[in-house]
Design a protein around this motif. Structure first.
Motif, PDB file in Angstrom:
ATOM      1  N   GLU A   1      -5.304  -3.817  -1.494  1.00 48.32           N
ATOM      2  CA  GLU A   1      -6.590  -2.999  -1.290  1.00 48.32           C
ATOM      3  C   GLU A   1      -7.524  -2.861  -2.506  1.00 48.32           C
ATOM      4  O   GLU A   1      -8.629  -2.793  -2.344  1.00 48.32           O
ATOM      5  CB  GLU A   1      -6.291  -1.841  -0.383  1.00 48.32           C
ATOM      6  CG  GLU A   1      -5.326  -1.957   0.809  1.00 48.32           C
ATOM      7  CD  GLU A   1      -6.382  -2.271   2.076  1.00 48.32           C
ATOM      8  OE1 GLU A   1      -6.977  -1.159   2.459  1.00 48.32           O
ATOM      9  OE2 GLU A   1      -6.308  -3.326   2.428  1.00 48.32           O
ATOM     10  N   THR A   2      -6.806  -2.414  -3.478  1.00 46.81           N
ATOM     11  CA  THR A   2      -7.331  -1.802  -4.712  1.00 46.81           C
ATOM     12  C   THR A   2      -7.630  -2.992  -5.767  1.00 46.81           C
ATOM     13  O   THR A   2      -8.312  -2.781  -6.663  1.00 46.81           O
ATOM     14  CB  THR A   2      -6.945  -0.539  -5.443  1.00 46.81           C
ATOM     15  OG1 THR A   2      -5.316  -1.004  -5.929  1.00 46.81           O
ATOM     16  CG2 THR A   2      -6.537   0.482  -4.482  1.00 46.81           C
TER      17      THR A   2
ATOM     18  N   VAL B   1      -1.402  -1.751  -8.913  1.00 44.80           N
ATOM     19  CA  VAL B   1      -2.622  -2.041  -7.930  1.00 44.80           C
ATOM     20  C   VAL B   1      -2.039  -2.348  -6.529  1.00 44.80           C
ATOM     21  O   VAL B   1      -0.785  -2.626  -6.496  1.00 44.80           O
ATOM     22  CB  VAL B   1      -3.553  -3.033  -8.191  1.00 44.80           C
ATOM     23  CG1 VAL B   1      -4.393  -2.779  -9.606  1.00 44.80           C
ATOM     24  CG2 VAL B   1      -2.719  -4.341  -8.722  1.00 44.80           C
TER      25      VAL B   1
ATOM     26  N   ASN C   1      -9.249  -5.794  -7.884  1.00 38.11           N
ATOM     27  CA  ASN C   1     -10.825  -5.677  -8.123  1.00 38.11           C
ATOM     28  C   ASN C   1     -10.947  -6.782  -9.106  1.00 38.11           C
ATOM     29  O   ASN C   1     -12.273  -6.993  -9.900  1.00 38.11           O
ATOM     30  CB  ASN C   1     -11.493  -4.315  -8.674  1.00 38.11           C
ATOM     31  CG  ASN C   1     -10.405  -3.888  -9.881  1.00 38.11           C
ATOM     32  OD1 ASN C   1      -9.543  -4.591 -10.360  1.00 38.11           O
ATOM     33  ND2 ASN C   1     -10.794  -2.818 -10.209  1.00 38.11           N
TER      34      ASN C   1
ATOM     35  N   ASP D   1       0.741  -1.463   0.089  1.00 34.31           N
ATOM     36  CA  ASP D   1       0.064   0.159   0.038  1.00 34.31           C
ATOM     37  C   ASP D   1       1.002   1.322  -0.034  1.00 34.31           C
ATOM     38  O   ASP D   1       0.531   2.185  -0.776  1.00 34.31           O
ATOM     39  CB  ASP D   1      -1.025  -0.023   1.324  1.00 34.31           C
ATOM     40  CG  ASP D   1      -2.323  -0.995   0.874  1.00 34.31           C
ATOM     41  OD1 ASP D   1      -2.676  -0.858  -0.094  1.00 34.31           O
ATOM     42  OD2 ASP D   1      -2.235  -1.790   1.707  1.00 34.31           O
TER      43      ASP D   1
END
Ligand code: KPL
Length: 304
Positions: free
Chosen positions: A67-68, A64, A70, A35
């Motif tokens: 957390e992000t 990415v 997708n 992160d």
């Protein structure tokens, strides 16, 4: 987003090298960063730079963070240091598809076996690479030495090599399939466990180990002990002495990866190199006093 995009964990020299090489081929790999690194890179919009043989290239890579993320991950290349690999994969575990492919590019041994056990439904492959790369700055990789990467399955029931075809042909890195990847990993470990720790302890270049003096005498002891362990494990490698001396000569000016880590105050991969060897030796009751002494002296100097 294609469902078979390669995802790459880790943006060190190997992660950047593999990401840039896939971009070079027209693929769209996605780099997964921790992160804190992700925030910095996302804000700077920096392209990924690759320098090789006097040429420079720039690529826009999708980054990415755990957390992000997708999308499901079907194909993953893990380029973190050995000590971070399992934790890094665990951080994106919920996105990994059950039948996904994982390619592990760690130095040493131990982390590959732990990950193979922790991910029984996925197809886990390991790689052993002689490519030389370093980061000139974050996200700027220099491919300093064109080497070769052998890749092979950690288990017999793994997916067919066809699933790795896009890494095996028309790729700027030289990648070859190997049915006996553990043997390849041992061959590299055997060389690294003689050279890397010593260069870190003496804070010297690889070539300086051949000093006809204290360092070389220690190198010879490490080689002899390593050979006894390999023999007891029935692992046959071409003459270790020739190979170790050959690597010291061919990379005489290099600062080994372990010496670089030690200079930067980072944790080294030695627990997965000499540590792995010492463990095996102890299980077999083979004395490896020079390896133990090396690890003790490194610890006493604050190198872990
Ligand atoms: O693999 C290496 C490393 O630095 O980790 C050697 C072979 C020692 C080359 O520097």
């Amino acid at each position: 987003m294609k469902s078979d995009n390669w995802y790459i964990l880790g943006a060190g020299s190997m992660g950047c090298l593999w990401a840039a090489s896939l971009c070079h081929k027209g693929e769209a790999p996605r780099l997964i960063l921790r992160d804190s690194n992700y925030q910095q890179l996302k804000e700077s919009h920096a392209p990924l730079k690759l320098t090789t043989a006097g040429q420079s290239f720039q690529y826009h890579v999708d980054v990415v963070s755990p957390e992000t993320l997708n999308a499901p991950i079907n194909r993953l290349i893990v380029c973190t240091k050995a000590q971070n690999a399992l934790e890094a994969i665990n951080s994106i575990k919920s996105h990994l598809t059950e039948s996904g492919q994982i390619l592990l590019l760690q130095n040493g041994m131990g982390s590959q076996q732990a990950i193979n056990e922790a991910f029984p439904t996925q197809s886990v492959w390991a790689g052993s690479s002689t490519d030389g790369a370093y980061l000139a700055a974050p996200f700027e990789v220099c491919h300093a030495g064109q080497g070769e990467t052998w890749i092979g399955p950690m288990t017999d029931n793994s997916v067919s090599v066809d699933r790795f075809n896009d890494l095996l042909s028309n790729f700027r890195l030289k990648v070859s399939p190997c049915d006996t990847i553990e043997q390849k990993l041992w061959e590299k470990l055997a060389i690294n466990c003689c050279i890397n720790g010593l260069t870190a302890l003496f804070n010297c270049r690889n070539g300086e180990l051949l000093d006809n003096g204290e360092k070389q005498a220690w190198l010879d002891l490490l080689m002899a002990e390593t050979c006894s362990v390999l023999t007891a494990l029935d692992i046959h490698t071409p003459s270790l002495k020739e190979r170790v001396y050959g690597v010291c000569q061919a990379t005489a000016n290099n600062i080994s990866s372990t010496c670089q880590d030690a200079r930067q105050g980072r944790a080294t991969e030695l627990p997965f190199i000499n540590g792995f060897l010492i463990n095996k030796a102890e299980n077999l009751s083979i004395p490896v006093n020079s390896h133990k002494q090396l690890m003790d002296q490194l610890r006493a100097s604050g190198i872990n």
